[in-house]
Design a protein around this motif. Structure first.
Motif, PDB file in Angstrom:
ATOM      1  N   ARG A  40       6.478  -6.514  93.716  1.00 28.44           N
ATOM      2  CA  ARG A  40       5.743  -5.268  93.461  1.00 28.44           C
ATOM      3  C   ARG A  40       4.255  -5.518  93.207  1.00 28.44           C
ATOM      4  NH1 ARG A  40      10.311  -3.910  90.239  1.00 28.44           N
ATOM      5  NH2 ARG A  40       9.137  -4.466  88.358  1.00 28.44           N
ATOM      6  N   LEU A  41       3.911  -6.740  92.883  1.00 30.40           N
ATOM      7  CA  LEU A  41       2.504  -7.058  92.603  1.00 30.40           C
ATOM      8  C   LEU A  41       1.701  -7.074  93.903  1.00 30.40           C
ATOM      9  CD1 LEU A  41       3.047  -9.999  90.074  1.00 30.40           C
ATOM     10  CD2 LEU A  41       2.307  -7.672  89.525  1.00 30.40           C
ATOM     11  N   PRO A  42       0.490  -6.524  93.909  1.00 25.26           N
ATOM     12  CA  PRO A  42      -0.323  -6.480  95.144  1.00 25.26           C
ATOM     13  C   PRO A  42      -0.541  -7.861  95.761  1.00 25.26           C
ATOM     14  CG  PRO A  42      -1.306  -5.109  93.433  1.00 25.26           C
ATOM     15  CD  PRO A  42      -0.179  -5.863  92.786  1.00 25.26           C
ATOM     16  N   GLU A  43      -0.723  -8.893  94.916  1.00 33.79           N
ATOM     17  CA  GLU A  43      -0.996 -10.227  95.456  1.00 33.79           C
ATOM     18  C   GLU A  43       0.226 -11.139  95.419  1.00 33.79           C
ATOM     19  OE1 GLU A  43      -4.802 -12.024  94.345  1.00 33.79           O
ATOM     20  OE2 GLU A  43      -5.231 -10.170  93.249  1.00 33.79           O
ATOM     21  N   GLY A  44       1.374 -10.611  94.994  1.00 32.19           N
ATOM     22  CA  GLY A  44       2.606 -11.385  95.028  1.00 32.19           C
ATOM     23  C   GLY A  44       2.504 -12.705  94.295  1.00 32.19           C
ATOM     24  N   LEU A  45       2.895 -13.789  94.986  1.00 29.12           N
ATOM     25  CA  LEU A  45       2.882 -15.116  94.374  1.00 29.12           C
ATOM     26  C   LEU A  45       1.472 -15.573  94.007  1.00 29.12           C
ATOM     27  CD1 LEU A  45       5.464 -17.068  96.585  1.00 29.12           C
ATOM     28  CD2 LEU A  45       5.764 -16.294  94.224  1.00 29.12           C
ATOM     29  N   ASN A  46       0.460 -14.980  94.644  1.00 26.81           N
ATOM     30  CA  ASN A  46      -0.927 -15.386  94.385  1.00 26.81           C
ATOM     31  C   ASN A  46      -1.544 -14.679  93.172  1.00 26.81           C
ATOM     32  OD1 ASN A  46      -1.039 -17.180  96.608  1.00 26.81           O
ATOM     33  ND2 ASN A  46      -1.376 -15.437  97.986  1.00 26.81           N
ATOM     34  N   THR A  47      -0.758 -13.870  92.481  1.00 28.15           N
ATOM     35  CA  THR A  47      -1.264 -13.159  91.298  1.00 28.15           C
ATOM     36  C   THR A  47      -1.649 -14.160  90.212  1.00 28.15           C
ATOM     37  OG1 THR A  47       0.182 -11.276  91.774  1.00 28.15           O
ATOM     38  CG2 THR A  47      -0.710 -11.449  89.529  1.00 28.15           C
ATOM     39  N   GLN A  48      -2.866 -14.018  89.710  1.00 28.04           N
ATOM     40  CA  GLN A  48      -3.347 -14.914  88.646  1.00 28.04           C
ATOM     41  C   GLN A  48      -2.761 -14.490  87.302  1.00 28.04           C
ATOM     42  OE1 GLN A  48      -5.523 -17.684  89.296  1.00 28.04           O
ATOM     43  NE2 GLN A  48      -4.786 -17.124  91.334  1.00 28.04           N
ATOM     44  N   VAL A  49      -2.341 -15.503  86.509  1.00 27.50           N
ATOM     45  CA  VAL A  49      -1.680 -15.194  85.231  1.00 27.50           C
ATOM     46  C   VAL A  49      -2.647 -15.204  84.056  1.00 27.50           C
ATOM     47  CG1 VAL A  49       0.479 -16.170  86.076  1.00 27.50           C
ATOM     48  CG2 VAL A  49      -1.055 -17.602  84.718  1.00 27.50           C
ATOM     49  N   GLY A  50      -3.883 -15.699  84.253  1.00 30.38           N
ATOM     50  CA  GLY A  50      -4.868 -15.731  83.169  1.00 30.38           C
ATOM     51  C   GLY A  50      -4.700 -16.939  82.270  1.00 30.38           C
ATOM     52  N   GLU A  51      -5.652 -17.105  81.353  1.00 35.03           N
ATOM     53  CA  GLU A  51      -5.624 -18.231  80.405  1.00 35.03           C
ATOM     54  C   GLU A  51      -4.342 -18.182  79.589  1.00 35.03           C
ATOM     55  OE1 GLU A  51      -7.458 -21.605  78.969  1.00 35.03           O
ATOM     56  OE2 GLU A  51      -8.700 -20.151  80.015  1.00 35.03           O
ATOM     57  N   ARG A  52      -3.556 -19.300  79.660  1.00 33.85           N
ATOM     58  CA  ARG A  52      -2.300 -19.437  78.919  1.00 33.85           C
ATOM     59  C   ARG A  52      -1.300 -18.332  79.274  1.00 33.85           C
ATOM     60  NH1 ARG A  52      -2.730 -22.853  74.541  1.00 33.85           N
ATOM     61  NH2 ARG A  52      -1.159 -21.723  73.350  1.00 33.85           N
ATOM     62  N   GLY A  53      -1.489 -17.674  80.428  1.00 34.36           N
ATOM     63  CA  GLY A  53      -0.554 -16.642  80.872  1.00 34.36           C
ATOM     64  C   GLY A  53      -0.708 -15.314  80.174  1.00 34.36           C
ATOM     65  N   LEU A  54      -1.916 -15.018  79.654  1.00 36.47           N
ATOM     66  CA  LEU A  54      -2.110 -13.818  78.836  1.00 36.47           C
ATOM     67  C   LEU A  54      -1.984 -12.517  79.624  1.00 36.47           C
ATOM     68  CD1 LEU A  54      -5.059 -14.948  76.505  1.00 36.47           C
ATOM     69  CD2 LEU A  54      -2.661 -14.653  75.910  1.00 36.47           C
ATOM     70  N   LYS A  55      -2.059 -12.582  80.965  1.00 36.16           N
ATOM     71  CA  LYS A  55      -1.950 -11.359  81.765  1.00 36.16           C
ATOM     72  C   LYS A  55      -0.504 -10.907  81.950  1.00 36.16           C
ATOM     73  CE  LYS A  55      -6.234 -11.965  84.428  1.00 36.16           C
ATOM     74  NZ  LYS A  55      -6.820 -12.079  85.778  1.00 36.16           N
ATOM     75  N   LEU A  56       0.443 -11.733  81.492  1.00 36.51           N
ATOM     76  CA  LEU A  56       1.863 -11.404  81.655  1.00 36.51           C
ATOM     77  C   LEU A  56       2.484 -11.098  80.299  1.00 36.51           C
ATOM     78  CD1 LEU A  56       2.937 -14.215  84.156  1.00 36.51           C
ATOM     79  CD2 LEU A  56       2.198 -11.892  84.693  1.00 36.51           C
ATOM     80  N   SER A  57       3.586 -10.343  80.322  1.00 34.90           N
ATOM     81  CA  SER A  57       4.310 -10.061  79.078  1.00 34.90           C
ATOM     82  C   SER A  57       5.121 -11.288  78.665  1.00 34.90           C
ATOM     83  CB  SER A  57       5.250  -8.878  79.284  1.00 34.90           C
ATOM     84  OG  SER A  57       6.329  -9.259  80.139  1.00 34.90           O
ATOM     85  N   GLY A  58       5.637 -11.258  77.433  1.00 36.63           N
ATOM     86  CA  GLY A  58       6.445 -12.371  76.945  1.00 36.63           C
ATOM     87  C   GLY A  58       7.673 -12.600  77.803  1.00 36.63           C
ATOM     88  N   GLY A  59       8.324 -11.518  78.192  1.00 39.83           N
ATOM     89  CA  GLY A  59       9.529 -11.643  79.019  1.00 39.83           C
ATOM     90  C   GLY A  59       9.236 -12.200  80.399  1.00 39.83           C
ATOM     91  N   GLU A  60       8.108 -11.782  80.982  1.00 36.97           N
ATOM     92  CA  GLU A  60       7.732 -12.288  82.312  1.00 36.97           C
ATOM     93  C   GLU A  60       7.403 -13.775  82.254  1.00 36.97           C
ATOM     94  OE1 GLU A  60       5.902  -7.912  83.462  1.00 36.97           O
ATOM     95  OE2 GLU A  60       4.580  -9.554  82.866  1.00 36.97           O
ATOM     96  N   LYS A  61       6.712 -14.173  81.200  1.00 38.49           N
ATOM     97  CA  LYS A  61       6.398 -15.601  81.055  1.00 38.49           C
ATOM     98  C   LYS A  61       7.676 -16.426  80.876  1.00 38.49           C
ATOM     99  CE  LYS A  61       3.331 -15.506  77.687  1.00 38.49           C
ATOM    100  NZ  LYS A  61       2.329 -16.067  76.744  1.00 38.49           N
ATOM    101  N   GLN A  62       8.624 -15.889  80.089  1.00 30.87           N
ATOM    102  CA  GLN A  62       9.863 -16.619  79.875  1.00 30.87           C
ATOM    103  C   GLN A  62      10.649 -16.776  81.171  1.00 30.87           C
ATOM    104  OE1 GLN A  62      10.487 -18.408  77.564  1.00 30.87           O
ATOM    105  NE2 GLN A  62      10.410 -17.564  75.516  1.00 30.87           N
ATOM    106  N   ARG A  63      10.638 -15.748  81.988  1.00 28.26           N
ATOM    107  CA  ARG A  63      11.388 -15.840  83.251  1.00 28.26           C
ATOM    108  C   ARG A  63      10.708 -16.807  84.230  1.00 28.26           C
ATOM    109  NH1 ARG A  63      12.631  -9.556  84.243  1.00 28.26           N
ATOM    110  NH2 ARG A  63      11.206  -9.336  82.480  1.00 28.26           N
ATOM    111  N   ILE A  64       9.378 -16.887  84.157  1.00 21.91           N
ATOM    112  CA  ILE A  64       8.684 -17.898  84.968  1.00 21.91           C
ATOM    113  C   ILE A  64       9.093 -19.296  84.489  1.00 21.91           C
ATOM    114  CG2 ILE A  64       6.419 -18.957  85.386  1.00 21.91           C
ATOM    115  CD1 ILE A  64       5.265 -16.167  85.656  1.00 21.91           C
ATOM    116  N   ALA A  65       9.210 -19.455  83.164  1.00 22.92           N
ATOM    117  CA  ALA A  65       9.637 -20.752  82.622  1.00 22.92           C
ATOM    118  C   ALA A  65      11.049 -21.095  83.101  1.00 22.92           C
ATOM    119  CB  ALA A  65       9.595 -20.712  81.092  1.00 22.92           C
ATOM    120  N   ILE A  66      11.921 -20.087  83.168  1.00 21.60           N
ATOM    121  CA  ILE A  66      13.289 -20.315  83.650  1.00 21.60           C
ATOM    122  C   ILE A  66      13.277 -20.685  85.125  1.00 21.60           C
ATOM    123  CG2 ILE A  66      15.505 -19.177  84.097  1.00 21.60           C
ATOM    124  CD1 ILE A  66      14.908 -17.492  81.531  1.00 21.60           C
ATOM    125  N   ALA A  67      12.476 -19.954  85.914  1.00 21.73           N
ATOM    126  CA  ALA A  67      12.379 -20.255  87.350  1.00 21.73           C
ATOM    127  C   ALA A  67      11.869 -21.679  87.562  1.00 21.73           C
ATOM    128  CB  ALA A  67      11.463 -19.242  88.033  1.00 21.73           C
TER     129      ALA A  67
END
Length: 594
Positions: free
Chosen positions: A474-501
């Motif tokens: 759903r993100l306009p840039e898909g996999l190329n979406t920047q997450v920001g310093e320490r992943g601050l642009k993502l929610s806690g749940g999104e960051k956790q799922r990235i860690a799982i992936a």
């Protein structure tokens, strides 16, 4: 061991052995160094010959009155050619030596970087990122400076001084050579004494620079916290307070530099004046030609230009050595967790984990674990629960070998972790941490970090397994979406799922789940629990839990309290016992209802 404090080098003498430690980096390009030295010698010979040719030109004017066109063309051509050669061969020297200096910076920077990654977690928990980065930056720049100027400025200047002294001694009275040598010795002695005196101001300036930079980095990394408390003005005042200290230190540095430069200028002016008085008397007496007077004047100017530069070089070398001290200090930090010589790689057959009477203390006065023993059969899951400070996360850090146990042993398939290589051990273990920190890059990069070089299809496969595929699409840039310093642009749940992936892509036989859902809401927790259950299937899993509701279906639960195992069993068994686990469960149920 803690990182170096600001005051560690405040009064320490400079370690001149640092210079000898750079010799191996010159030996790597021995041919280039020798060629550069040859160019250097030719350039200095050409430079020293210029005043001699100038003398011949002036003497020609003394002896004839013809027009300028009758001046021997060969002298003029030689004069121009020598001036050009002096500059040209100096440039060739720098061009040939450039690869040596740049490669040395690269080698040392890489060596420091690799060493920092070998240091234990305790060092990195205590370090200050801003000051550490500044130390590395200034240290590597100082190394480049030392290599360039020690070899191609100090040595050639000394060579030039020697050549000029010999020329004056052979052609004129020994007084001239003695005056040159005496002024050089006086100049050098004064420069060294004054530079040593003012070096305290250089150190103070560097210390305050580190403090202000560290304060700025800390504040920006905690941007959200600053905003939460409306403390922008307080942060600005604190930063300005550190900058004020830096400003005062820099002012002392500047004033002491002015004193050094003035003293050097006085010595130079006095020496040149003395030489010219001696030469002028001889010209007036008819024992010296005007051309020889011009030659002596040219030699003195030519001598004191590099000599003045030598004073600058010594000051800069002294400052560079001060900066390199901290860099080499990082390299001297002991590696507390190291592989034994010839240690074999870990051979994982099933992934069974056992802790055998494990004890550990971050500090001798405060033991964390006290004789902990536990077994996780291959392919099974053990959940660890207990109050804060019980030592749950320490178990995970010891299993990953961030630290070595103080007592007892940890084994995987019967192999003591201290007897195998850290690289093979960590390849066999995947971690989903409590606080997932991401690189300031794209989602695709962060997921692929679990297996650098993975294909895009593999990345989408693990995103699907971590229930993150729809979100990323759903993100306009898909996999190329920047997450920001320490992943601050993502929610806690999104960051956790990235860690799982990321862990799924690594595909390890052993898994550590360190309170992976402690900061999530109920909906996000349910999604991540489903993903975690899929990840843990057929893997040996150590699950550290804060919320007991996340581990009620665990095969076995171990209760840790004050560094000791106080209970273990299934959820039903532990509730029936009515002990520590039952009390924790009752407390959390009460909190949910409230």
């Amino acid at each position: 061991m803690r990182p170096h404090s600001d005051n560690q080098y405040a009064n320490a003498p400079v370690n001149w052995r640092i210079i000898t430690s750079l010799i191996p980096y010159l030996n790597e390009f021995r041919g280039r160094v020798l060629l550069a030295m040859a160019f250097l010698f030719v350039a200095k010979l050409a430079g020293v010959a210029v005043p001699w040719v100038l003398k011949l030109i002036v003497e020609h004017f003394e002896s004839v009155t013809e027009a300028l066109i009758l001046v021997p063309v060969a002298l003029l051509a030689a004069y121009g050619l020598l001036r050009f050669s002096s500059v040209f061969f100096s440039e060739l020297r720098d061009a040939v030596f450039a690869r040596v200096a740049e490669r040395a910076m690269r080698r040392i920077s890489l060596r420091v970087f690799e060493h920092l990654h070998r240091l234990d977690l305790g060092f990195h928990l205590a370090r200050r990122t801003g000051g550490l980065a500044r130390d590395i930056e200034r240290g590597t720049s100082g190394i480049s400076f030392l290599l360039r100027f020690m070899v191609f400025n100090i040595l050639p200047t000394l060579l030039e001084i020697g050549l000029i002294a010999v020329i004056l001694l052979v052609n004129f009275s020994p007084v001239y050579a003695l005056t040159v040598l005496g002024s050089v010795i006086l100049y050098g002695t004064f420069s060294i004494w004054c530079t040593e005196w003012r070096n305290r101001f250089v150190r103070e300036s560097n210390k305050m620079d580190n403090r202000s930079n560290t304060r700025a980095v800390d504040s920006l990394l905690n941007y959200e916290t600053v905003k939460y408390f409306g403390n922008e003005r307080f942060e600005a005042q604190e930063y300005d307070r550190h900058l004020a200290g830096w400003e005062a230190a820099r002012m002392k540095n500047r004033l002491s530099l002015a004193a050094l430069n003035s003293g050097q200028a006085l010595i130079i002016a006095g020496s040149v004046t003395l030489m010219m008085v001696l030469a002028a008397n001889q010209v007036a007496a008819g024992s010296m030609s005007l051309g020889e007077l011009v030659m002596i004047n040219a030699y003195m100017i030519q001598l004191f230009i590099p000599l003045n530069f030598l004073g600058f070089i010594y000051r800069e070398i002294r400052e560079a050595l001060t900066n390199i001290e901290r860099l080499f200090g990082l390299l001297e930090q002991p590696v507390k967790v190291a592989d034994k010589p010839g240690a074999p790689a870990l051979k994982v057959q099933g992934g069974a984990v056992s802790f055998e009477a494990v004890g550990y203390a971050y500090e001798p006065q405060r033991p964390i674990l006290k004789g902990v023993s536990l077994e996780i059969p291959a392919g099974h899951t053990l959940a660890i629960v207990g109050p804060s400070g019980a030592g749950k996360s320490t178990l995970a850090r010891l299993l990953f070998r961030f630290y070595d146990v103080s007592a007892g042993a940890i084994r995987i398939d019967g192999q003591d972790l201290r007897e195998v290589t850290q690289d093979s051990l960590r390849r066999a273990i995947g971690v989903v941490p409590q606080d997932t920190v991401l690189f300031n890059d794209s989602i695709g990069y962060n997921v692929a970090y679990g297996c650098p070089g993975a294909s895009e299809d593999d990345i989408w496969r693990v995103l699907r397994a971590a229930q993150l595929e729809d979100f990323v699409k759903r993100l306009p840039e898909g996999l190329n979406t920047q997450v920001g310093e320490r992943g601050l642009k993502l929610s806690g749940g999104e960051k956790q799922r990235i860690a799982i992936a990321r862990v799924l892509l690594k595909d390890p036989p052993i898994l550590i789940l360190d309170e992976a859902t402690s900061s999530l809401d109920t909906h996000a927790e349910r999604l991540i629990l489903d993903a975690l259950n899929a990840v843990a299937r057929k893997r040996t899993t150590l699950a550290i839990a804060h919320r007991l509701s996340t581990i009620v279906h665990a095969e076995r639960i171990l209760v840790l309290d004050q560094g000791r195992v106080v209970e273990q069993g299934t959820h039903t068994e532990l509730l029936a016992t009515g002990g520590a686990y039952a009390r924790l469960w009752a407390d959390q149920q009460r909190e949910r209802l409230e």
